[in-house]
Design an enzyme around this catalytic site. Structure first.
Site, PDB file in Angstrom:
ATOM      1  CB  SER A 143      -0.883   0.005   1.246  1.00 37.28           C
ATOM      2  OG  SER A 143      -1.538   1.249   1.422  1.00 37.28           O
ATOM      3  CE1 TYR A 156      -4.454  -1.861   4.883  1.00 35.37           C
ATOM      4  CE2 TYR A 156      -3.480   0.226   4.213  1.00 35.37           C
ATOM      5  CZ  TYR A 156      -4.039  -0.997   3.880  1.00 35.37           C
ATOM      6  OH  TYR A 156      -4.175  -1.348   2.562  1.00 35.37           O
TER       7      TYR A 156
END
Length: 253
Positions: A143, A156
């Site tokens: 990501s 995250y």
């Protein structure tokens, strides 16, 4: 059907979290390139809906990747009843949008369990089989949050940054068995969940739009095509890379 050096004909791919979003896009692209795919996820209904769209080259197994002790059995079941796994796509993941000071230790650990520890367990289980065949592809889905700091995603972002470290270290061991490992780092990719989130936060939407160098958001197809390339013979000498699919967001100021 894929042809030439980008073809995945006669290959079997296991895609975790393959029923929706980016996982579904990867499954579709790989099937279009000639592969057979096995998609897993926790929601049987969503998996079956995806299977209807993906067609006869898609098999479905309901599985929760956090059940790490059951992973070797899952891999054995796929290999003995469907086909040897040529490609593993570690796509399953969960998100948490919270200020760090409001994130509990339990919430942080939950993200790490799903986004990092299950990836290690799955990669290890598949690599055991791939090593015997001296051939295999393992993909991580990273990501932008693993490449630079973004507020409200400390858990995250940490889980995705850690994937890069895991990949690099596995490359040093798995390359001897002709197993390639690469990471795709999607930028802001259109999905119902993403669009709903940013449309409710106009300020964040503007910040994201300003960050992307190219025009507009990416699509799941963009990520799928990158996954096909990295899994194909065209990428036979590529391992240990993080490939952003982000319209230039990671380098744009």
């Amino acid at each position: 059907m894929g042809t030439g050096i980008f073809s995945l004909t006669k290959k079997t791919a296991l895609i975790t979290g393959g029923g929706t979003g980016i996982g579904f896009g990867i499954a579709q692209a790989m099937i279009n390139a000639g592969a057979n795919v096995v998609i897993t996820g926790r929601n049987t209904e969503k998996l079956l809906e995806a299977q209807k769209l993906l067609g006869e080259n898609c098999k479905v197994i309901t599985f929760d990747v956090t059940q790490k002790s059951a992973i070797p059995q899952l891999i054995q079941e796929i290999e003995s009843t469907i086909a040897p796994i040529d490609i593993l796509v570690n796509n399953a993941g969960i998100h948490l949008k919270k200020w760090a000071l409001d994130t509990s230790d339990e919430e942080f650990e939950n993200i790490i369990q799903t986004n990092l520890l299950s990836v290690f367990s799955l990669s290890k289980a598949c690599a055991r089989k791939m090593a015997g065949r001296k051939n295999g592809i393992i993909l991580f889905i990273g990501s932008m949050a693993g490449m630079f700091g973004i507020d409200r995603v400390s858990a995250y972002g940490t889980s995705k940054a850690a994937l890069t470290g895991l990949m690099q270290n596995l490359v040093t061991e798995f390359s001897a068995h002709n197993i390639r490992i690469n990471t795709i780092a999607p930028g802001w990719i259109e999905s119902p969940m993403f669009l709903s989130a940013i449309n409710s936060d106009p300020e964040r939407k503007q910040k994201i739009t300003n960050r992307i160098a190219m025009d507009g958001f990416g699509t799941v197809d963009d990520v799928g095509h990158a996954a096909v390339f990295l899994s194909s013979a065209a990428a036979r000498y590529i391992t240990g890379v993080v490939l952003p699919v982000d319209g230039g967001a990671s380098v744009n100021f």
